[in-house]
Design an enzyme around this catalytic site. Structure first.
Site, PDB file in Angstrom:
ATOM      1  N   SER A   5       1.127  -0.956   0.274  1.00  0.00           N
ATOM      2  CA  SER A   5       0.457  -0.212  -0.279  1.00  0.00           C
ATOM      3  C   SER A   5       1.033   1.000  -0.062  1.00  0.00           C
ATOM      4  CB  SER A   5      -1.540  -0.068   1.427  1.00  0.00           C
ATOM      5  OG  SER A   5      -1.717   1.553   0.922  1.00  0.00           O
ATOM      6  N   CYS A   8       0.106   7.505  -0.610  1.00  0.00           N
ATOM      7  CA  CYS A   8      -1.173   7.612  -1.606  1.00  0.00           C
ATOM      8  C   CYS A   8      -0.509   9.260  -1.674  1.00  0.00           C
ATOM      9  CB  CYS A   8      -2.307   6.995  -1.335  1.00  0.00           C
ATOM     10  SG  CYS A   8      -2.842   8.051   0.450  1.00  0.00           S
ATOM     11  N   SER A 314      -7.075   3.159   6.263  1.00  0.00           N
ATOM     12  CA  SER A 314      -7.302   1.976   6.749  1.00  0.00           C
ATOM     13  C   SER A 314      -8.119   1.563   5.745  1.00  0.00           C
ATOM     14  CB  SER A 314      -8.364   1.732   7.836  1.00  0.00           C
ATOM     15  OG  SER A 314      -8.630   0.164   8.042  1.00  0.00           O
TER      16      SER A 314
END
Length: 329
Positions: A5, A8, A314
């Site tokens: 992940s 971002c 999350s």
């Protein structure tokens, strides 16, 4: 298995979109660099990021590396609403498997916007051009569940001059969209995810200052609604665009409160708005919407603000679990 992940911020649609030139992508690019040189490649890879990653140069480098290493992959744009969960949280996902055969649900050059077993019901896909660069003219289609906050292409909340506000700074089109969402029986009601009312709930009610300043900008939902906007890490601290708030006084008509409230004095306005009994969703309730099990909890030393921040960063457990099942099944 590698689960990724990457940060971002280089890809979010309201940021600078620095892409691979943003130093925060360095760790991700390093992984792509060493992956082909590993003596033993991982069998599975799952990556998550915000919507916007699918048009980035980083995504192109990822796909090129996967092909070079012999992986078969499939991309998705998924929100928990596709699993009947009343929360919009649109995210990009990629699953990759080290194998010679394609996935049984492979849609080459396409990003699936539903799980494979749901495609027959709503085959919403869009095509990704080979070697797509950020500078290309590619424009993704409008999403069915647009999140009117940090994940929206237009976070200003403004409408065109041709659209007239009905009340609460919402146009007839926006109101119709919300009504359609609340009429979708495939999605659960929010009440299934809420905690029981108690004295401890008093800390989550919106303070008077926030009511007066932001009332017309809030996304207000009731326990019987089948929708809520994406909860960000600023929820509970910032009011505008960080997530829905809950109207606990269900017998009060929202329209009747907002249609006349601007004509009132500040004191009368506050009294009127207070009848809605608006409160933030609790961290536990957001965790419920994210799919965390009942036994999940935070250490006592973690403050409410810190819990909101963690939950805002999350993933939805049910969405990721289903993707891993597809990947390994």
């Amino acid at each position: 298995m590698i689960l990724m992940s990457p940060p971002c911020q280089p890809f979010t649609r309201i940021g600078l979109q620095g892409d691979v030139s943003d130093p925060r992508t360095n760790s991700f690019l390093y992984i792509l660099d060493i992956l082909p040189r590993l003596q033993r490649l991982p069998k599975y890879i799952l990556l998550e990021n915000v919507k916007g990653f699918e048009t980035s140069s980083a995504r192109n480098k990822l796909v090129e590396t996967l092909k070079k290493c012999g992986f078969k992959y499939q991309e998705f744009l998924l929100s928990p609403t596709c699993l009947g969960i009343p929360n919009s949280r649109l995210r990009y996902f990629l699953i990759a498997k080290l194998q010679s055969e394609l996935f049984s649900f492979q849609a080459s050059g396409q990003i699936l916007e539903n799980f494979p077993d749901q495609e027959a019901k709503a085959s919403v896909k869009h095509r990704v051009a080979e070697g797509l660069e950020k500078e290309s003219s590619f424009t993704p289609p409008k999403e069915e569940h647009i999140e009117p906050n940090s994940d929206s292409d237009d976070s200003s909340g403004q409408c065109s001059q041709k659209e007239e506000f009905i009340f609460k700074l919402e146009t007839a089109k926006e109101m119709e969209k919300k009504q359609n969402q609340d009429s979708d029986l495939s999605i659960q009601m929010l009440k299934d995810f809420l905690e029981k009312d108690g004295e401890e709930m008093s800390q989550f009610f919106l303070p008077p200052k926030a009511l007066l300043r932001y009332a017309f900008l809030l996304d207000i939902v009731t326990p019987s609604c089948r929708r809520s906007t994406c909860f960000t890490k600023g929820y509970g601290h910032y009011v505008e665009g960080t997530g829905s708030v809950l109207q606990t006084a269900e017998d009060v008509q929202l329209e009747s409160v907002f249609k006349s409230v601007e004509m009132l004095s500040e004191e009368e306005k506050l009294m009127k708005l207070s009848t809605l009994k608006l409160r933030y969703f609790t961290p536990r309730e957001i965790a419920n919407l994210h799919g965390f099990p009942p036994e999940f909890g935070f250490p006592d030393k973690i403050t409410v603000k810190q819990r909101y921040r963690l939950l805002g960063n999350s993933l939805n457990v049910h969405v990721v679990a289903k993707l891993i099942s597809l990947l390994t099944g």
